[in-house]
Design an enzyme around this catalytic site. Structure first.
Site, PDB file in Angstrom:
ATOM      1  CB  SER A 104      -0.921   0.021   1.224  1.00 34.20           C
ATOM      2  OG  SER A 104      -0.161   0.004   2.421  1.00 34.20           O
ATOM      3  CB  CYS A 105       2.490   3.144   1.941  1.00 32.49           C
ATOM      4  SG  CYS A 105       3.510   4.589   2.255  1.00 32.49           S
ATOM      5  N   GLY A 106       5.012   2.589  -0.415  1.00 32.25           N
ATOM      6  CA  GLY A 106       6.423   2.289  -0.571  1.00 32.25           C
ATOM      7  C   GLY A 106       7.338   3.088   0.310  1.00 32.25           C
TER       8      GLY A 106
END
Length: 262
Positions: A104-106
């Site tokens: 979902s979030c790098g």
């Protein structure tokens, strides 16, 4: 082009109860599995991804983290869900922590903007594209999203020429992974920097996606959704044109508007 059947390793089947009909049927799901990235045999990152194009993903991730990779391959021990990166000059002391990214979030866990250094100069490009061409790109990308058509559960990034021709498209449960796969493919094909290309993403534009576009040297990034405030700030700083809410013939140009003609 139209989407072909997705690779079998990218989707799975689950039994689902559909209400209010009350019918039990098989449903297709996007596969999500961990991928360990190694350098000199040592783990440096783990990302949750949809299997497929793992070497591209590893290269794109490494490029955006400033690791200067030259190649990616299966490890000598052939460990499952693992890719070995060749990155000469890699200094493990440079990493203050072990990388951990999620689908979902790098940039989760990095904590501050200063910790996400963009190792890329401002984008230099004379590229100008028409608003009509920009407006067509999300539909062209959608046509290439075979796994999304089957599951409804994946993000996508497409690389297009200045004439709007699709160079490559990649899908993944993580929007940043889809971008990394495209950047990795461009690296392998000798296309970097992408000064004469356009990137298109299937969702919103986050800071991390603009960061990766900057590293790839791409002057125009298009999205179906909106950019975040930090994405706009970074695009302004790096000289990137951001086009958001591209749908039904409409285009919002947030930065470097001179690259999009009416």
């Amino acid at each position: 082009m139209s989407a072909e059947a997705p690779p079998p390793y990218s989707t799975a089947t689950a039994r689902v109860l559909r209400l209010p009909e009350g019918a039990e049927v098989d449903d297709r799901l996007a596969v999500e599995e961990p991928l360990e990235l190694r350098i000199e045999g040592k783990p440096v990152a783990v990302t949750m991804r949809t299997p497929g194009h793992d070497e591209e993903l590893a290269l794109g991730f490494a490029l955006s983290e400033g690791l200067h990779p030259v190649a990616a391959r299966l490890p000598e021990d052939l460990a499952a869900n693992t890719i070995e990166l060749d990155a000469p000059g890699f200094d493990p002391e440079r990493l203050q922590r072990s990388f951990y990214t999620t689908s979902s979030c790098g940039v989760c866990g990095k904590g501050a903007l200063e910790a996400v250094a963009v190792e890329a100069p401002p984008v230099e490009s004379s590229l100008v594209v028409s608003a009509a061409l920009v407006a067509r790109l999300p539909d062209r990308l959608r046509e290439a999203q075979a796994a999304f058509a089957s599951t409804g559960g994946l993000h996508a990034t497409g690389l297009f020429t200045a004439a709007g021709e699709l160079v490559c498209a990649r899908e993944d449960v993580g929007r940043h992974n889809a971008m990394d796969k495209v950047v990795g493919r461009a690296f392998l094909d000798g296309l970097l920097p992408l000064s004469d290309h356009v990137l298109c993403v299937s969702g919103r534009l986050s800071f991390e996606l603009v960061q990766k576009a900057a590293v790839a040297g791409c002057p125009v990034v298009v999205a179906v959704g909106s950019p975040s405030s930090l994405a706009v700030e970074l695009a302004t700083d790096r000289g990137i044109t951001l086009c958001g809410f591209v749908r039904e013939g409409r285009v919002n140009v947030y930065t470097r508007t001179e690259r999009v003609s009416a």
